[in-house]
Scaffold this active site. Structure first.
Site, mmCIF file in Angstrom:
data_model
loop_
_atom_site.group_PDB
_atom_site.id
_atom_site.type_symbol
_atom_site.label_atom_id
_atom_site.label_comp_id
_atom_site.label_asym_id
_atom_site.label_seq_id
_atom_site.Cartn_x
_atom_site.Cartn_y
_atom_site.Cartn_z
ATOM 1 N N ASP A 1 -2.787 5.840 6.714
ATOM 2 C CA ASP A 1 -3.142 7.292 7.265
ATOM 3 C C ASP A 1 -4.175 6.877 8.627
ATOM 4 O O ASP A 1 -3.578 6.658 9.743
ATOM 5 C CB ASP A 1 -3.929 8.122 6.316
ATOM 6 N N PHE B 1 -0.409 16.270 3.915
ATOM 7 C CA PHE B 1 -0.858 15.744 2.643
ATOM 8 C C PHE B 1 0.204 15.918 1.628
ATOM 9 O O PHE B 1 0.486 16.748 1.324
ATOM 10 C CB PHE B 1 -2.391 16.442 2.038
ATOM 11 N N ARG C 1 0.577 12.018 -9.575
ATOM 12 C CA ARG C 1 1.206 10.691 -9.372
ATOM 13 C C ARG C 1 2.597 10.342 -9.955
ATOM 14 O O ARG C 1 3.333 9.537 -9.384
ATOM 15 C CB ARG C 1 0.228 9.533 -9.804
ATOM 16 N N GLU D 1 0.799 -1.021 0.161
ATOM 17 C CA GLU D 1 -0.003 0.188 0.143
ATOM 18 C C GLU D 1 0.803 1.153 0.093
ATOM 19 O O GLU D 1 2.066 1.208 0.369
ATOM 20 C CB GLU D 1 -0.985 -0.124 1.266
ATOM 21 N N ASP D 2 0.456 2.549 -0.586
ATOM 22 C CA ASP D 2 1.335 3.516 -0.584
ATOM 23 C C ASP D 2 1.400 4.117 1.070
ATOM 24 O O ASP D 2 2.460 4.440 1.230
ATOM 25 C CB ASP D 2 0.661 4.634 -1.342
HETATM 26 P P1 IMP Z 1 -6.622 5.326 5.475
HETATM 27 O O1 IMP Z 1 -7.554 4.387 5.354
HETATM 28 O O2 IMP Z 1 -7.065 6.516 6.221
HETATM 29 O O3 IMP Z 1 -5.613 4.738 6.074
HETATM 30 O O4 IMP Z 1 -6.069 5.900 4.104
HETATM 31 C C1 IMP Z 1 -5.181 5.265 3.151
HETATM 32 C C2 IMP Z 1 -5.530 5.893 1.989
HETATM 33 O O5 IMP Z 1 -5.800 7.315 1.827
HETATM 34 C C3 IMP Z 1 -4.419 5.645 1.148
HETATM 35 O O6 IMP Z 1 -4.282 4.550 0.322
HETATM 36 C C4 IMP Z 1 -4.494 6.985 0.140
HETATM 37 O O7 IMP Z 1 -4.850 6.770 -0.969
HETATM 38 C C5 IMP Z 1 -5.135 7.985 0.808
HETATM 39 N N1 IMP Z 1 -4.243 8.944 1.682
HETATM 40 C C6 IMP Z 1 -4.014 9.079 2.826
HETATM 41 N N2 IMP Z 1 -3.094 10.230 3.167
HETATM 42 C C7 IMP Z 1 -2.778 10.634 1.842
HETATM 43 C C8 IMP Z 1 -1.650 11.444 1.475
HETATM 44 O O8 IMP Z 1 -1.260 12.292 2.322
HETATM 45 N N3 IMP Z 1 -1.562 11.820 0.222
HETATM 46 C C9 IMP Z 1 -2.455 10.984 -0.778
HETATM 47 N N4 IMP Z 1 -3.349 10.104 -0.473
HETATM 48 C C10 IMP Z 1 -3.222 9.850 0.986
#
Ligand code: IMP
Length: 179
Positions: free
Chosen positions: A102, A151, A164, A98-99
């Site tokens: 958060d 962000f 991207r 995963e990238d």
């Molecule tokens: P989570 O479910 O809140 O952990 O969110 C994960 C997803 O939110 C990631 O796979 C990203 O697509 C998106 N995301 C969260 N923070 C960022 C950021 O700083 N930049 C870009 N995408 C983000």
């Protein structure tokens, strides 16, 4: 630096070095086994492409796409599978790539979902970790960088599907969000 960026948080070179390290660590940990690498579309694509080239045990690739509902900056916790895996993971050593983690809601959902499919093992590899925003605990086995609550875009990560393709990881200028 890109004109929409406020600062470069992680350079292309720092990313390359760390991704190579992660690949070596994963190769050691999975010695003698085959990994089914599950990439989460679309943000993890660039990271995955570089990472697997530093893994020297056999690898298979598959992809999932998920969407979380709610405002973009504040996940609701409801995750929907947009694209599921093409193959069974039963008995396989699965590594989710995963990238960024958060709030943790997306990875928690994916981990719980894939665990029900009886893999031999299930681990998580993320490029970035923003621990300051966690809502649910997630056990991340491999992480590239811990970052502050900003962000970020670039190297696969987007804002409204843009940026991207940028090679560094950048923090955007606030006015970009207000356009
Ligand atoms: P989570 O479910 O809140 O952990 O969110 C994960 C997803 O939110 C990631 O796979 C990203 O697509 C998106 N995301 C969260 N923070 C960022 C950021 O700083 N930049 C870009 N995408 C983000």
């Amino acid at each position: 630096m890109h004109p929409d960026a406020r600062e470069v948080l992680i350079t292309e070179q720092q990313i390359a070095n760390r991704v190579a390290e992660l690949g070596r660590q994963i190769s050691r940990d999975y010695a003698g086994r085959e990994i089914l690498v599950v990439g989460i579309l679309k943000g993890a694509v660039l990271f995955l492409a570089d990472l697997v080239r530093h893994i020297d045990v056999p690898v298979r690739l598959d992809f999932m796409a998920v969407s979380s509902y709610g405002a973009t900056t504040d996940s609701s916790g409801v995750v929907q599978i947009i694209k599921d895996l093409e193959q069974s993971i039963e008995g396989r050593h699965v590594l989710i790539v995963e990238d960024i983690v958060d709030t943790g809601l997306t990875l928690k959902y994916l981990q719980d979902n894939l665990a029900t499919r009886r893999p031999a093992s299930l681990r998580i590899c993320t490029l970035l970790d923003k621990p300051g925003r966690r809502k649910v605990p997630v056990q991340v086995d491999y992480n590239g960088f811990v970052i502050p609550d900003e962000f970020v875009v670039g190297y696969g990560l987007d804002y409204a599907e843009r940026y991207r393709n940028l090679r560094d990881i950048l923090v955007l200028k606030p006015e970009v969000y207000q356009k």
